[in-house]
Design a protein around this motif. Sequence first.
Motif, PDB file in Angstrom:
ATOM      1  N   LEU A  92       0.835  -1.198   0.000  1.00  0.00           N
ATOM      2  CA  LEU A  92       0.000   0.000   0.000  1.00  0.00           C
ATOM      3  C   LEU A  92       0.865   1.241   0.000  1.00  0.00           C
ATOM      4  O   LEU A  92       1.790   1.363   0.802  1.00  0.00           O
ATOM      5  N   ARG A  93       0.545   2.169  -0.879  1.00  0.00           N
ATOM      6  CA  ARG A  93       1.246   3.449  -0.893  1.00  0.00           C
ATOM      7  C   ARG A  93       0.596   4.375   0.131  1.00  0.00           C
ATOM      8  O   ARG A  93      -0.467   4.085   0.685  1.00  0.00           O
ATOM      9  N   LEU A  94       1.223   5.494   0.389  1.00  0.00           N
ATOM     10  CA  LEU A  94       0.810   6.416   1.449  1.00  0.00           C
ATOM     11  C   LEU A  94      -0.667   6.812   1.392  1.00  0.00           C
ATOM     12  O   LEU A  94      -1.351   6.749   2.425  1.00  0.00           O
ATOM     13  N   MET A 101      -6.892   4.058   5.087  1.00  0.00           N
ATOM     14  CA  MET A 101      -7.207   2.929   5.957  1.00  0.00           C
ATOM     15  C   MET A 101      -7.129   3.291   7.437  1.00  0.00           C
ATOM     16  O   MET A 101      -7.920   2.813   8.240  1.00  0.00           O
ATOM     17  N   THR A 102      -6.155   4.121   7.797  1.00  0.00           N
ATOM     18  CA  THR A 102      -5.911   4.400   9.213  1.00  0.00           C
ATOM     19  C   THR A 102      -6.551   5.694   9.694  1.00  0.00           C
ATOM     20  O   THR A 102      -6.757   5.861  10.890  1.00  0.00           O
ATOM     21  N   GLY A 103      -6.811   6.614   8.777  1.00  0.00           N
ATOM     22  CA  GLY A 103      -7.327   7.919   9.177  1.00  0.00           C
ATOM     23  C   GLY A 103      -6.236   8.856   9.658  1.00  0.00           C
ATOM     24  O   GLY A 103      -6.516   9.949  10.149  1.00  0.00           O
ATOM     25  N   PHE A 115       3.595   1.648  14.798  1.00  0.00           N
ATOM     26  CA  PHE A 115       3.070   1.376  13.467  1.00  0.00           C
ATOM     27  C   PHE A 115       4.150   0.643  12.685  1.00  0.00           C
ATOM     28  O   PHE A 115       5.336   0.924  12.848  1.00  0.00           O
ATOM     29  N   PRO A 116       3.772  -0.313  11.840  1.00  0.00           N
ATOM     30  CA  PRO A 116       4.778  -1.083  11.090  1.00  0.00           C
ATOM     31  C   PRO A 116       5.635  -0.183  10.202  1.00  0.00           C
ATOM     32  O   PRO A 116       5.128   0.795   9.644  1.00  0.00           O
ATOM     33  N   PRO A 117       6.913  -0.511  10.075  1.00  0.00           N
ATOM     34  CA  PRO A 117       7.784   0.294   9.213  1.00  0.00           C
ATOM     35  C   PRO A 117       7.441   0.113   7.739  1.00  0.00           C
ATOM     36  O   PRO A 117       6.889  -0.905   7.340  1.00  0.00           O
ATOM     37  N   VAL A 169      -0.332  -3.437   7.952  1.00  0.00           N
ATOM     38  CA  VAL A 169      -1.145  -2.256   8.258  1.00  0.00           C
ATOM     39  C   VAL A 169      -2.436  -2.691   8.941  1.00  0.00           C
ATOM     40  O   VAL A 169      -2.838  -2.125   9.958  1.00  0.00           O
ATOM     41  N   GLN A 170      -3.058  -3.725   8.410  1.00  0.00           N
ATOM     42  CA  GLN A 170      -4.312  -4.216   8.990  1.00  0.00           C
ATOM     43  C   GLN A 170      -4.096  -4.775  10.390  1.00  0.00           C
ATOM     44  O   GLN A 170      -4.919  -4.570  11.275  1.00  0.00           O
TER      45      GLN A 170
END
Length: 77
Positions: free
Chosen positions: A13-15, A21-23, A38-40, A56-57
Amino acid sequence: MHTNPSVSTERLLRLPDVEAMTGLRRSALYAAMKEGKFPPCVKLGARAAAWPESEVQAGFPPASVRREGAPNERRPA
């Protein structure tokens, strides 16, 4: 047909996708990464980064879930 077990089919996933997804916005995402919350990201090149979708999920609840229980949310008086 031969498959290479070291090659992942994970979606990156790009930025803009991670923000949706995260807000969270870019600065908040990078601050959370720095704090280990948060994951690198994975560097794709000199000016490109992405995050594995599963990380990310797993590493952050969706924005809609966080908003429902946000303790610091301001409500109109």
